[in-house]
Design a protein around this motif. Structure first.
Motif, PDB file in Angstrom:
ATOM      1  N   GLN A 116      11.698  -1.855  -5.903  1.00 14.62           N
ATOM      2  CA  GLN A 116      12.520  -0.739  -5.447  1.00 14.62           C
ATOM      3  C   GLN A 116      12.255   0.508  -6.284  1.00 14.62           C
ATOM      4  OE1 GLN A 116      14.026  -0.571  -2.747  1.00 14.62           O
ATOM      5  NE2 GLN A 116      13.755  -2.722  -2.230  1.00 14.62           N
ATOM      6  N   ASP A 117      11.194   0.479  -7.054  1.00 11.84           N
ATOM      7  CA  ASP A 117      10.860   1.635  -7.882  1.00 11.84           C
ATOM      8  C   ASP A 117       9.753   2.424  -7.175  1.00 11.84           C
ATOM      9  OD1 ASP A 117      10.558   2.196 -11.348  1.00 11.84           O
ATOM     10  OD2 ASP A 117       9.410   3.241  -9.819  1.00 11.84           O
ATOM     11  N   PRO A 118      10.009   3.702  -6.851  1.00  9.47           N
ATOM     12  CA  PRO A 118       9.036   4.442  -6.046  1.00  9.47           C
ATOM     13  C   PRO A 118       7.663   4.566  -6.711  1.00  9.47           C
ATOM     14  CG  PRO A 118      10.777   5.884  -6.854  1.00  9.47           C
ATOM     15  CD  PRO A 118      11.205   4.493  -7.148  1.00  9.47           C
ATOM     16  N   VAL A 119       7.608   4.454  -8.025  1.00  7.00           N
ATOM     17  CA  VAL A 119       6.306   4.558  -8.697  1.00  7.00           C
ATOM     18  C   VAL A 119       5.637   3.186  -8.777  1.00  7.00           C
ATOM     19  CG1 VAL A 119       5.135   5.274 -10.812  1.00  7.00           C
ATOM     20  CG2 VAL A 119       7.159   6.508 -10.030  1.00  7.00           C
ATOM     21  N   LEU A 120       6.414   2.156  -9.060  1.00  5.15           N
ATOM     22  CA  LEU A 120       5.824   0.836  -9.315  1.00  5.15           C
ATOM     23  C   LEU A 120       5.648  -0.025  -8.067  1.00  5.15           C
ATOM     24  CD1 LEU A 120       7.702  -0.077 -12.610  1.00  5.15           C
ATOM     25  CD2 LEU A 120       5.358   0.730 -12.341  1.00  5.15           C
ATOM     26  N   ALA A 121       6.336   0.321  -6.970  1.00  3.67           N
ATOM     27  CA  ALA A 121       6.280  -0.546  -5.788  1.00  3.67           C
ATOM     28  C   ALA A 121       4.855  -0.667  -5.251  1.00  3.67           C
ATOM     29  CB  ALA A 121       7.218  -0.014  -4.701  1.00  3.67           C
ATOM     30  N   MET A 122       4.150   0.453  -5.161  1.00  7.24           N
ATOM     31  CA  MET A 122       2.801   0.420  -4.612  1.00  7.24           C
ATOM     32  C   MET A 122       1.849  -0.413  -5.486  1.00  7.24           C
ATOM     33  SD  MET A 122       0.854   1.174  -2.135  1.00  7.24           S
ATOM     34  CE  MET A 122       0.866   2.602  -1.093  1.00  7.24           C
ATOM     35  N   PRO A 123       1.778  -0.145  -6.820  1.00  7.54           N
ATOM     36  CA  PRO A 123       0.922  -1.016  -7.641  1.00  7.54           C
ATOM     37  C   PRO A 123       1.298  -2.494  -7.509  1.00  7.54           C
ATOM     38  CG  PRO A 123       1.680   0.862  -8.920  1.00  7.54           C
ATOM     39  CD  PRO A 123       2.363   0.949  -7.597  1.00  7.54           C
ATOM     40  N   THR A 124       2.584  -2.784  -7.336  1.00  4.29           N
ATOM     41  CA  THR A 124       2.986  -4.186  -7.238  1.00  4.29           C
ATOM     42  C   THR A 124       2.437  -4.844  -5.979  1.00  4.29           C
ATOM     43  OG1 THR A 124       5.019  -3.574  -8.369  1.00  4.29           O
ATOM     44  CG2 THR A 124       4.960  -5.743  -7.351  1.00  4.29           C
ATOM     45  N   VAL A 125       2.559  -4.166  -4.835  1.00 10.63           N
ATOM     46  CA  VAL A 125       2.034  -4.783  -3.607  1.00 10.63           C
ATOM     47  C   VAL A 125       0.509  -4.848  -3.660  1.00 10.63           C
ATOM     48  CG1 VAL A 125       4.003  -4.265  -2.140  1.00 10.63           C
ATOM     49  CG2 VAL A 125       2.155  -2.621  -2.283  1.00 10.63           C
ATOM     50  N   VAL A 126      -0.109  -3.897  -4.367  1.00  8.33           N
ATOM     51  CA  VAL A 126      -1.571  -3.950  -4.535  1.00  8.33           C
ATOM     52  C   VAL A 126      -1.950  -5.182  -5.357  1.00  8.33           C
ATOM     53  CG1 VAL A 126      -3.547  -2.835  -5.641  1.00  8.33           C
ATOM     54  CG2 VAL A 126      -1.976  -1.480  -4.275  1.00  8.33           C
ATOM     55  N   LEU A 127      -1.234  -5.398  -6.456  1.00 16.90           N
ATOM     56  CA  LEU A 127      -1.547  -6.541  -7.319  1.00 16.90           C
ATOM     57  C   LEU A 127      -1.411  -7.867  -6.571  1.00 16.90           C
ATOM     58  CD1 LEU A 127      -0.040  -5.627 -10.803  1.00 16.90           C
ATOM     59  CD2 LEU A 127      -2.445  -5.887 -10.165  1.00 16.90           C
ATOM     60  N   VAL A 128      -0.381  -7.957  -5.740  1.00 16.31           N
ATOM     61  CA  VAL A 128      -0.212  -9.196  -4.963  1.00 16.31           C
ATOM     62  C   VAL A 128      -1.404  -9.399  -4.023  1.00 16.31           C
ATOM     63  CG1 VAL A 128       1.187 -10.326  -3.193  1.00 16.31           C
ATOM     64  CG2 VAL A 128       2.286  -9.238  -5.145  1.00 16.31           C
ATOM     65  N   ALA A 129      -1.866  -8.311  -3.409  1.00 20.46           N
ATOM     66  CA  ALA A 129      -3.018  -8.421  -2.506  1.00 20.46           C
ATOM     67  C   ALA A 129      -4.280  -8.787  -3.292  1.00 20.46           C
ATOM     68  CB  ALA A 129      -3.221  -7.117  -1.753  1.00 20.46           C
ATOM     69  N   VAL A 130      -4.431  -8.219  -4.488  1.00 18.77           N
ATOM     70  CA  VAL A 130      -5.599  -8.543  -5.316  1.00 18.77           C
ATOM     71  C   VAL A 130      -5.548 -10.029  -5.668  1.00 18.77           C
ATOM     72  CG1 VAL A 130      -6.671  -8.189  -7.572  1.00 18.77           C
ATOM     73  CG2 VAL A 130      -5.895  -6.228  -6.244  1.00 18.77           C
ATOM     74  N   TRP A 131      -4.391 -10.490  -6.131  1.00 21.15           N
ATOM     75  CA  TRP A 131      -4.207 -11.899  -6.505  1.00 21.15           C
ATOM     76  C   TRP A 131      -4.560 -12.812  -5.333  1.00 21.15           C
ATOM     77  CZ3 TRP A 131      -0.745 -15.384  -4.273  1.00 21.15           C
ATOM     78  CH2 TRP A 131      -0.587 -16.591  -4.966  1.00 21.15           C
ATOM     79  N   LYS A 132      -4.152 -12.377  -4.126  1.00 17.61           N
ATOM     80  CA  LYS A 132      -4.377 -13.190  -2.938  1.00 17.61           C
ATOM     81  C   LYS A 132      -5.840 -13.191  -2.508  1.00 17.61           C
ATOM     82  CE  LYS A 132      -3.670 -14.756   1.391  1.00 17.61           C
ATOM     83  NZ  LYS A 132      -5.039 -14.909   1.787  1.00 17.61           N
ATOM     84  N   ASN A 133      -6.519 -12.051  -2.634  1.00 19.52           N
ATOM     85  CA  ASN A 133      -7.822 -11.897  -1.972  1.00 19.52           C
ATOM     86  C   ASN A 133      -9.048 -11.970  -2.865  1.00 19.52           C
ATOM     87  OD1 ASN A 133      -7.040 -11.612   0.754  1.00 19.52           O
ATOM     88  ND2 ASN A 133      -6.228  -9.596   0.262  1.00 19.52           N
ATOM     89  N   PHE A 134      -8.877 -11.800  -4.201  1.00 22.44           N
ATOM     90  CA  PHE A 134     -10.073 -11.675  -5.039  1.00 22.44           C
ATOM     91  C   PHE A 134     -10.975 -12.894  -4.916  1.00 22.44           C
ATOM     92  CE2 PHE A 134      -7.639 -14.293  -7.886  1.00 22.44           C
ATOM     93  CZ  PHE A 134      -8.598 -15.030  -8.547  1.00 22.44           C
ATOM     94  N   ALA A 135     -10.363 -14.085  -4.696  1.00 19.64           N
ATOM     95  CA  ALA A 135     -11.129 -15.332  -4.724  1.00 19.64           C
ATOM     96  C   ALA A 135     -12.221 -15.345  -3.659  1.00 19.64           C
ATOM     97  CB  ALA A 135     -10.196 -16.513  -4.533  1.00 19.64           C
ATOM     98  N   PHE A 136     -11.928 -14.755  -2.507  1.00 19.34           N
ATOM     99  CA  PHE A 136     -12.936 -14.756  -1.445  1.00 19.34           C
ATOM    100  C   PHE A 136     -14.139 -13.914  -1.867  1.00 19.34           C
ATOM    101  CE2 PHE A 136     -14.725 -12.879   2.446  1.00 19.34           C
ATOM    102  CZ  PHE A 136     -15.206 -14.043   3.013  1.00 19.34           C
ATOM    103  N   TYR A 137     -13.867 -12.734  -2.421  1.00 18.93           N
ATOM    104  CA  TYR A 137     -14.964 -11.875  -2.873  1.00 18.93           C
ATOM    105  C   TYR A 137     -15.717 -12.568  -4.013  1.00 18.93           C
ATOM    106  CZ  TYR A 137     -11.765  -8.714  -0.493  1.00 18.93           C
ATOM    107  OH  TYR A 137     -10.911  -8.151   0.417  1.00 18.93           O
TER     108      TYR A 137
END
Lengths: 316, 423
Positions: free
Chosen positions: A173-194
């Motif tokens: 719910q933090d306007p600055v941190l929300a975006m990096p957080t959803v990015v990190l979750v996507a990185v955690w989820k997807n890096f393995a394929f790359y």
């Protein structure tokens, strides 16, 4: 006289050419065979990809809502795409997301692929499996799990970090941190394929090249810089393109974790398409926005394709 | 082997064809058959059984009409209705959260019910006018209410007793004072372990928490469905009053939405929450001894935004089906049926002529019926209400994070007006 004598000399036919054993009608028969093999896939693609794409293109010039008659409104939807402040903000957010996600995921994937490719690493198979696990989980499920881990009141992450005197607060719910957080979750989820793609690329590189480089006195960094990177060019180009496309289509974890908030700071273009098409029932506008995203993705992919292609040539 | 496979394939195809034939002959109707209506609704709990009973009774009493219900979640209805209707595979009657009805109605998905409301036999004259207001777009009614309930405060009786509070507050000042008493920071680290209340700052329950507070001080969000009025001195006072209570007095956690608010209350971390009638069963499931009270009165008035559910006749229904559906709606509003539905659904009666004493069997319903008179429809007639509410959320969320209230309301006013102008 035997029939053998009258037969024309056998012409060489590449093994790739199918069918057409006799000289008469060979070409037509071959074409028919090829068409026969392509037909099922083409039928499916036409029905579920090409036809919907064409329909969406038509809808994008109308005020379609799914009910009743739709009116042709020319470029009105497209004009709105480039003037509506909400859409422009969503585009900005998508660019921000891509700029954060792509380099991070690609660099992490490459670093871990290098580590996994090292003969000195014990239990390589175990690590490889562990690291690949997040990719198997559905992103929506992973997003729910992360949402609970990050929860400021009942989340485990906050609880553990409190033991070290760290408070991360309500990151989603933090306007600055929300975006990096959803990015990190996507990185955690997807890096393995790359990572796996990189690993395959690394294993294509002949060991003799490294030996030769070593004999010429090249250190680890120099070997990475002058042997690994150039020979991974194709792989890197491919990974960059698919990572960028994945980033431009960010939706699942944002829908689950932030719903586009706080203050629309994680509202991406695909979130906006969903909102316009399925909540506001404005299918025409959602189609137009989809086409703008499609064209942007296409342009970006072409640029990357040519840039990595040129570097290949320079190196080769 | 090849022959065997071919034979198997032929058999499989043939059986598919047979299956298609048999299902086809099932649905084929002859002229003597009743009009069959499909009714989608999202009442999945005990309320669903009661509704099913009402439909069964109606079917039994009407030889010429047969209503077949299909129970789905509200979210599934919202996700599939559009595609189902455009493929002519949708329902003839559909129930949905009231705030979604105007969106579909504006796209031509619902039948105009003006004549139905004008008909005395429709049993609609005694309906709560605020509940009917939420069915209306540009002066035309497109649905009938199946539920209309004011938001109310659920409070944890055990925590109230521990803090020595015996009477539920009736004004904002008393409310905040009690919330302060109920806020406990045991370890003194500045973050309370227990909060007096939870005041969500976005995506609140039915989006109604902030409108309720705005009404309480004489403010509003949109007037006549066309004019944004959120930037008013009254609303500025309201936002400043509550952000002070949250930021300075820490009576509520911040950054919370409606779902999270329900969770915090049911885990016993907060003493009060603003919620809908389902909070009663959630509290019961979590062994919380709860009380229900009206949202305390603001400086100007006592008012609460309402949660509504509507049902309408889709554009897919032909004349015969529409007539049959209207027959069902009239039946649904007969006093006995309306009372049974109220008791079964746990929501107050939709008819204003049914007193609280008639529903005393269910104390929750009786308590909600007492305060039903102060409930107000949320953004009636506003088609893109979700966009309007999203802009309101931006203002409330930023205000509770310490933003400058007058400029936030100014921004919200401009954004909401441009959203209203688009519709």
């Amino acid at each position: 006289m035997t029939t053998h004598a009258t037969r024309p000399p056998r012409r060489y036919r590449p093994p790739g050419q199918l069918g057409g054993r006799g000289p008469i009608g060979g070409q037509a028969k071959r074409r028919l065979t090829i068409a026969g093999f392509l037909l099922p896939a083409l039928a499916i693609l036409t029905l579920f990809v090409f036809w919907p794409m064409l329909s969406a293109l038509r809808l994008s010039f109308t005020d379609a809502s799914g009910f009743g008659r739709e009116k042709f409104i020319g470029l009105e939807n497209y004009t709105e795409v480039f003037t509506d402040p909400d859409i422009l903000r969503a585009m900005g957010n998508t660019v921000l997301y891509t700029v954060m996600f792509t380099p991070l995921a690609v660099v992490l994937a490459l670093a871990l692929a290098l580590a996994l490719n090292s003969p000195y690493l014990p239990f390589r198979g175990v690590f490889r499996t562990w690291l690949f696990l997040p990719f198997i989980v559905s992103l929506a499920v992973a997003a729910f799990a992360w949402q609970y881990l990050l929860d400021p009141q009942v989340g485990l992450l906050n609880y553990w970090l409190q033991g070290f005197g760290i408070r991360i607060g309500n990151v989603l719910q933090d306007p600055v941190l929300a975006m990096p957080t959803v990015v990190l979750v996507a990185v955690w989820k997807n890096f393995a394929f790359y990572m796996i793609v990189f690993l395959a690329g690394l294993q294509e590189i002949p060991g003799s090249l490294y030996e030769a480089a070593k004999m010429d006195g090249a250190g680890p960094w120099s070997r990475f810089r002058n042997v690994t990177m150039p020979l991974l060019g194709n792989t890197t180009g491919f990974v960059l393109i698919i990572a960028t496309i994945a980033a431009l289509q960010a939706f699942d974890q944002i829908y689950v974790m932030t719903g586009g908030g706080p203050y629309k700071s994680t509202q991406t273009v695909v979130m906006q398409i969903y909102q316009s098409g399925f909540k506001d029932l404005d299918l025409g506008f959602a189609s137009a926005l989809s086409y703008v995203l499609l064209i942007a993705t296409l342009i970006l992919s072409l640029v990357q394709f040519f840039v990595t292609g040129r570097r290949e040539k320079d190196v080769g | 082997m090849k022959k065997l496979l071919t034979a198997a394939a032929v058999l499989a195809v043939a059986s598919l064809g047979l299956a298609a034939c048999s299902s086809g002959s099932d649905s084929a109707s002859t002229s003597g058959d009743p009009v069959t209506l499909t009714f989608w609704h999202g009442y999945t709990e005990a309320d669903g059984d009661v509704l099913e009973g009402i439909v069964d009774d109606f079917n039994a009493a009407h030889d010429d009409v047969k209503i077949e219900t299909e129970v789905k979640t509200w979210a599934v209805i919202d996700d599939t209705l559009l595609t189902a209707l455009s493929a002519d595979q949708g329902p003839d009657i559909v129930a949905m959260p009231a705030e979604r009805l105007p969106v579909y109605a504006s796209k031509g998905a619902f039948a105009d019910l003006t004549d139905f409301y004008a008909d005395d036999a429709s049993n609609t004259s005694e309906l709560n006018p605020q509940a009917v207001a939420m069915e209306t777009v540009d002066g035309t009614p497109y649905g009938v209410p199946t539920g209309f309930v004011p938001l109310s405060v659920f409070y944890n009786k055990a925590l109230f007793a521990a803090a020595g509070i015996t009477e539920f507050p009736t004004t904002w000042d008393e409310w905040v004072a009690d919330a302060k008493k109920l806020t406990v920071d045991q370890n003194g680290d500045g973050t309370p372990e227990q909060y007096g209340m939870v005041l969500p700052d976005h995506a609140t329950v039915a989006n109604g928490v902030w409108p309720s507070l705005f009404y309480g001080n004489g403010g509003d969000v949109v007037e006549d469905g066309t004019t944004a009025v959120i930037d008013s001195p009254e609303n500025a006072e309201t936002l400043e009053y509550w952000s002070k209570a949250v930021i300075d007095d820490k009576i509520s956690p911040t950054g919370v939405d409606g779902v999270k608010a329900d969770e915090l209350f049911s885990s016993g971390k907060v003493a009060m929450t603003i919620g809908g009638p389902w909070m009663a069963s959630i509290a019961k499931d979590n062994a919380i001894d709860y009380g229900i009270a009206a949202i305390p009165a603001g400086p100007k008035q006592q008012a609460a935004s309402a949660i509504g559910v509507s049902m309408g006749i889709t554009a897919q229904a032909d004349d015969a089906k529409a007539a049959a559906a209207k027959e069902f709606f009239s039946y649904f509003f007969e006093p006995e049926v309306a009372t049974a539905w109220s008791l079964g659904s746990g929501w107050p009666p939709l008819r204003t002529d049914i007193p609280a004493s008639d529903v005393a069997d269910n104390p929750t319903v009786a308590a909600l019926t007492e305060i039903a008179g102060t409930s107000r429809a949320l953004l009636p007639g506003v088609v893109n209400s979700s966009d309007v509410l999203a802009e309101m959320d931006v203002a409330t969320q930023k205000a509770l994070a310490g933003g400058d209230v007058p400029s936030l309301l100014g921004d919200a006013q401009a954004a909401i007006q441009s959203t209203l102008d688009e519709q």
